[in-house]
Design an enzyme around this catalytic site. Sequence first.
Site, short mmCIF file in Angstrom:
data_model
loop_
_atom_site.label_atom_id
_atom_site.label_comp_id
_atom_site.label_asym_id
_atom_site.label_seq_id
_atom_site.Cartn_x
_atom_site.Cartn_y
_atom_site.Cartn_z
N THR A 104 -16.82 -15.39 65.76
CA THR A 104 -17.90 -16.30 66.15
C THR A 104 -17.36 -17.61 66.71
OG1 THR A 104 -19.55 -15.38 64.67
CG2 THR A 104 -19.80 -17.70 65.22
N THR A 138 -15.43 -30.37 63.97
CA THR A 138 -15.18 -30.89 62.62
C THR A 138 -13.91 -31.74 62.57
OG1 THR A 138 -14.56 -30.16 60.39
CG2 THR A 138 -14.03 -28.66 62.17
N ASP A 139 -13.83 -32.59 61.55
CA ASP A 139 -12.59 -33.37 61.34
C ASP A 139 -11.46 -32.49 60.80
OD1 ASP A 139 -13.54 -32.95 58.75
OD2 ASP A 139 -13.62 -35.07 58.20
N GLU A 140 -11.79 -31.27 60.35
CA GLU A 140 -10.75 -30.42 59.74
C GLU A 140 -9.71 -29.98 60.76
OE1 GLU A 140 -11.84 -27.57 56.86
OE2 GLU A 140 -13.48 -28.78 56.08
N TYR A 164 -10.69 -21.37 58.87
CA TYR A 164 -11.87 -22.02 59.47
C TYR A 164 -11.43 -23.13 60.42
CZ TYR A 164 -15.53 -25.56 59.87
OH TYR A 164 -16.40 -26.51 60.36
N SER A 167 -9.83 -21.89 63.57
CA SER A 167 -10.78 -21.30 64.52
C SER A 167 -11.58 -22.39 65.23
CB SER A 167 -11.71 -20.29 63.82
OG SER A 167 -12.58 -20.95 62.93
N LYS A 168 -11.91 -23.46 64.52
CA LYS A 168 -12.63 -24.57 65.18
C LYS A 168 -11.69 -25.30 66.15
CE LYS A 168 -16.31 -25.95 64.62
NZ LYS A 168 -17.64 -25.59 65.22
N ARG A 228 -13.10 -36.72 50.61
CA ARG A 228 -13.87 -36.37 51.80
C ARG A 228 -14.64 -37.61 52.24
NH1 ARG A 228 -10.73 -32.96 51.42
NH2 ARG A 228 -10.95 -30.69 51.45
P1 NAD Z 1 -24.12 -23.42 58.66
O1 NAD Z 1 -23.12 -22.44 58.15
O2 NAD Z 1 -25.09 -24.02 57.73
O3 NAD Z 1 -24.96 -22.75 59.85
C1 NAD Z 1 -24.37 -21.98 60.86
C2 NAD Z 1 -25.48 -21.33 61.65
O4 NAD Z 1 -24.88 -20.55 62.72
C3 NAD Z 1 -26.32 -20.33 60.82
O5 NAD Z 1 -27.68 -20.54 61.04
C4 NAD Z 1 -25.89 -18.97 61.34
O6 NAD Z 1 -26.90 -18.00 61.24
C5 NAD Z 1 -25.52 -19.29 62.77
N1 NAD Z 1 -24.57 -18.32 63.33
C6 NAD Z 1 -23.42 -17.87 62.77
N2 NAD Z 1 -22.83 -16.98 63.58
C7 NAD Z 1 -23.60 -16.87 64.67
C8 NAD Z 1 -23.51 -16.12 65.88
N3 NAD Z 1 -22.49 -15.27 66.09
N4 NAD Z 1 -24.47 -16.25 66.81
C9 NAD Z 1 -25.52 -17.11 66.61
N5 NAD Z 1 -25.66 -17.81 65.48
C10 NAD Z 1 -24.72 -17.71 64.53
O7 NAD Z 1 -23.26 -24.54 59.42
P2 NAD Z 1 -23.43 -26.12 59.44
O8 NAD Z 1 -22.83 -26.70 58.23
O9 NAD Z 1 -24.81 -26.45 59.81
O10 NAD Z 1 -22.44 -26.48 60.67
C11 NAD Z 1 -22.92 -26.44 62.01
C12 NAD Z 1 -21.79 -26.83 62.93
O11 NAD Z 1 -21.31 -28.13 62.61
C13 NAD Z 1 -20.58 -25.90 62.85
O12 NAD Z 1 -20.07 -25.71 64.14
C14 NAD Z 1 -19.60 -26.67 61.98
O13 NAD Z 1 -18.26 -26.32 62.29
C15 NAD Z 1 -19.91 -28.10 62.37
N6 NAD Z 1 -19.64 -29.10 61.33
C16 NAD Z 1 -20.14 -28.95 60.07
C17 NAD Z 1 -19.91 -29.96 59.12
C18 NAD Z 1 -20.47 -29.88 57.71
O14 NAD Z 1 -20.14 -30.72 56.89
N7 NAD Z 1 -21.32 -28.91 57.39
C19 NAD Z 1 -19.17 -31.10 59.47
C20 NAD Z 1 -18.65 -31.19 60.77
C21 NAD Z 1 -18.91 -30.20 61.69
O1 DAU Z 2 -15.00 -31.99 56.95
C1 DAU Z 2 -16.01 -31.27 57.60
C2 DAU Z 2 -16.17 -29.92 56.94
O2 DAU Z 2 -16.81 -30.16 55.69
C3 DAU Z 2 -16.97 -28.93 57.77
O3 DAU Z 2 -16.28 -28.66 58.96
C4 DAU Z 2 -17.16 -27.63 56.99
O4 DAU Z 2 -17.97 -26.73 57.71
C5 DAU Z 2 -17.84 -27.97 55.68
O5 DAU Z 2 -17.96 -26.80 54.90
C6 DAU Z 2 -17.04 -29.02 54.91
O6 DAU Z 2 -15.77 -28.47 54.47
P1 DAU Z 2 -15.21 -28.75 52.99
O7 DAU Z 2 -14.27 -27.68 52.64
O8 DAU Z 2 -14.74 -30.16 52.86
O9 DAU Z 2 -16.61 -28.62 52.16
P2 DAU Z 2 -16.98 -27.98 50.77
O10 DAU Z 2 -18.38 -28.39 50.46
O11 DAU Z 2 -16.65 -26.53 50.72
O12 DAU Z 2 -16.01 -28.72 49.77
C7 DAU Z 2 -15.99 -30.15 49.66
C8 DAU Z 2 -14.87 -30.48 48.68
O13 DAU Z 2 -15.26 -30.03 47.37
C9 DAU Z 2 -13.55 -29.79 48.99
O14 DAU Z 2 -12.48 -30.66 48.68
C10 DAU Z 2 -13.54 -28.60 48.04
C11 DAU Z 2 -14.31 -29.09 46.84
N1 DAU Z 2 -15.10 -28.07 46.11
C12 DAU Z 2 -15.93 -27.28 46.83
C13 DAU Z 2 -16.68 -26.28 46.20
C14 DAU Z 2 -17.60 -25.40 46.99
C15 DAU Z 2 -14.98 -27.94 44.73
O15 DAU Z 2 -14.22 -28.69 44.09
N2 DAU Z 2 -15.71 -26.97 44.10
C16 DAU Z 2 -16.55 -26.12 44.79
O16 DAU Z 2 -17.17 -25.24 44.14
#
Ligand code: NAD
Ligand code: DAU
Length: 373
Positions: A104, A138-140, A164, A167-168, A228
């Site tokens: 994806t 993402t910042d990752e 992840y 891939s980003k 974070r």
């Molecule tokens: P999410 O996992 O909540 O949602 C992802 C959405 O993409 C879902 O609705 C899923 O059904 C859809 N999707 C997945 N594969 C697909 C495909 N092949 N075709 C069409 N739709 C598809 O993700 P999110 O947390 O809302 O993140 C959205 C974007 O922002 C991502 O690109 C992520 O890398 C980026 N991002 C997220 C965060 C964060 O903290 N969540 C921070 C920085 C950047």
């Molecule tokens: O920094 C941006 C990213 O933030 C986005 O690109 C990602 O899509 C999003 O998932 C998020 O990544 P993280 O790995 O930082 O998020 P997560 O909520 O999974 O975890 C936040 C922090 O908490 C991380 O240091 C791992 C820790 N954690 C997470 C879970 C799910 C725990 O300690 N226990 C847990 O059960």
Amino acid sequence: MERYAGPILVTGGAGFIGSNFVLHWISQNRGRVINLDLLTYAGNLGNLAAVEGIPDHVFVQGDICDRRLLDGLLAEHRPAAIVHFAAETHVDRSILGPAAFLRTNIEGTFHLLEAARSWLAALAGEKRAAFRFLHVSTDEVYGALGPDDPPFHENTPFAPNSPYAASKAASDHLVRAWVHTYNLPAIITNCSNNYGPLQFPEKLLPLMINHALAGKPLPVYGDGRQVRDWLFVVDHCRAIETVLERGRVGETYNVGGGNQQANIDVVHMVCDLLDELVPESPHKPHRQLIRFVEDRPGHDRRYAIDARKLERELGWRAQETFSTGLRKTVQWYLANKAWMNEVTSGAYQNWVHMNYGHRGEKKSAAPSPAGAR
Ligand code: NAD
Ligand code: DAU
């Protein structure tokens, strides 16, 4: 806010940030949204209940890897912009099964870029000049910071550490190459951790809220001292709106809350808010539910974003503080228990078992080596 000059195509608009963005865009009366989402486990039409059936929201269930579908949507709707959220997003899932992330995030972005390129080739004049492809990243991609390192800026070299993040990073590189080679009018945003309503409870905050309300253990990885930089999701949506309006083609903009927090402190804040907002809870004090468990493999120690370019050039500012945003977030999950019950039924339970079943509890949070990255 004025209506945008044409509909916009949003990918992933049934996920966490995508659905917040769609709701925000439509609430601002910005115009029609064509919302393309595959509805994977992370996508949920329930997130979009408030715009169901209204003419400004056109939902299409489909895959960004389906080139024929993409071509058809562009030809039919002639969007003024594409805002690309769709992705596999959970680091723990990428560790257990990276293949979907490569498909994806890399292939899907490639197909979307190619569809946009060939559609744009047939356009001319103002429509072509105004078109934007906004890639949400993402910042990752920047890797991990040590305790005293300055925050990531737009020129920080990429050093992704998880499948992840890799891939980003690959998708960001593709977007950059399509700008330079084909003059595709694309812009990239790299954002820090989002929090807020409608986040799937595999991520830290909704998982902790959900477990605490049920009196289940709160699984903190490792020593809980990973940092974070948290941003309220609506502030991220506003940043994307700003970049779409005024961002320069070919540029990258970092987006962040200037709000660095250690995980254990965030979990403590959630517990304390629940103690206050659910005074009748039999699980009070909720901090007693915290368990330090086996760490995430390759766990990045610290992220922090320098968002001054976005602030200086485009005038964006985060409006929510962490304390107001976190309170709103906890209140939203308390008021939306039916949403939580819905998304945690079925396959979600298998995920919890797969990700947490093998993680032994540690007696206490062992101190981590100084400067660990
Ligand atoms: P999410 O996992 O909540 O949602 C992802 C959405 O993409 C879902 O609705 C899923 O059904 C859809 N999707 C997945 N594969 C697909 C495909 N092949 N075709 C069409 N739709 C598809 O993700 P999110 O947390 O809302 O993140 C959205 C974007 O922002 C991502 O690109 C992520 O890398 C980026 N991002 C997220 C965060 C964060 O903290 N969540 C921070 C920085 C950047
Ligand atoms: O920094 C941006 C990213 O933030 C986005 O690109 C990602 O899509 C999003 O998932 C998020 O990544 P993280 O790995 O930082 O998020 P997560 O909520 O999974 O975890 C936040 C922090 O908490 C991380 O240091 C791992 C820790 N954690 C997470 C879970 C799910 C725990 O300690 N226990 C847990 O059960």
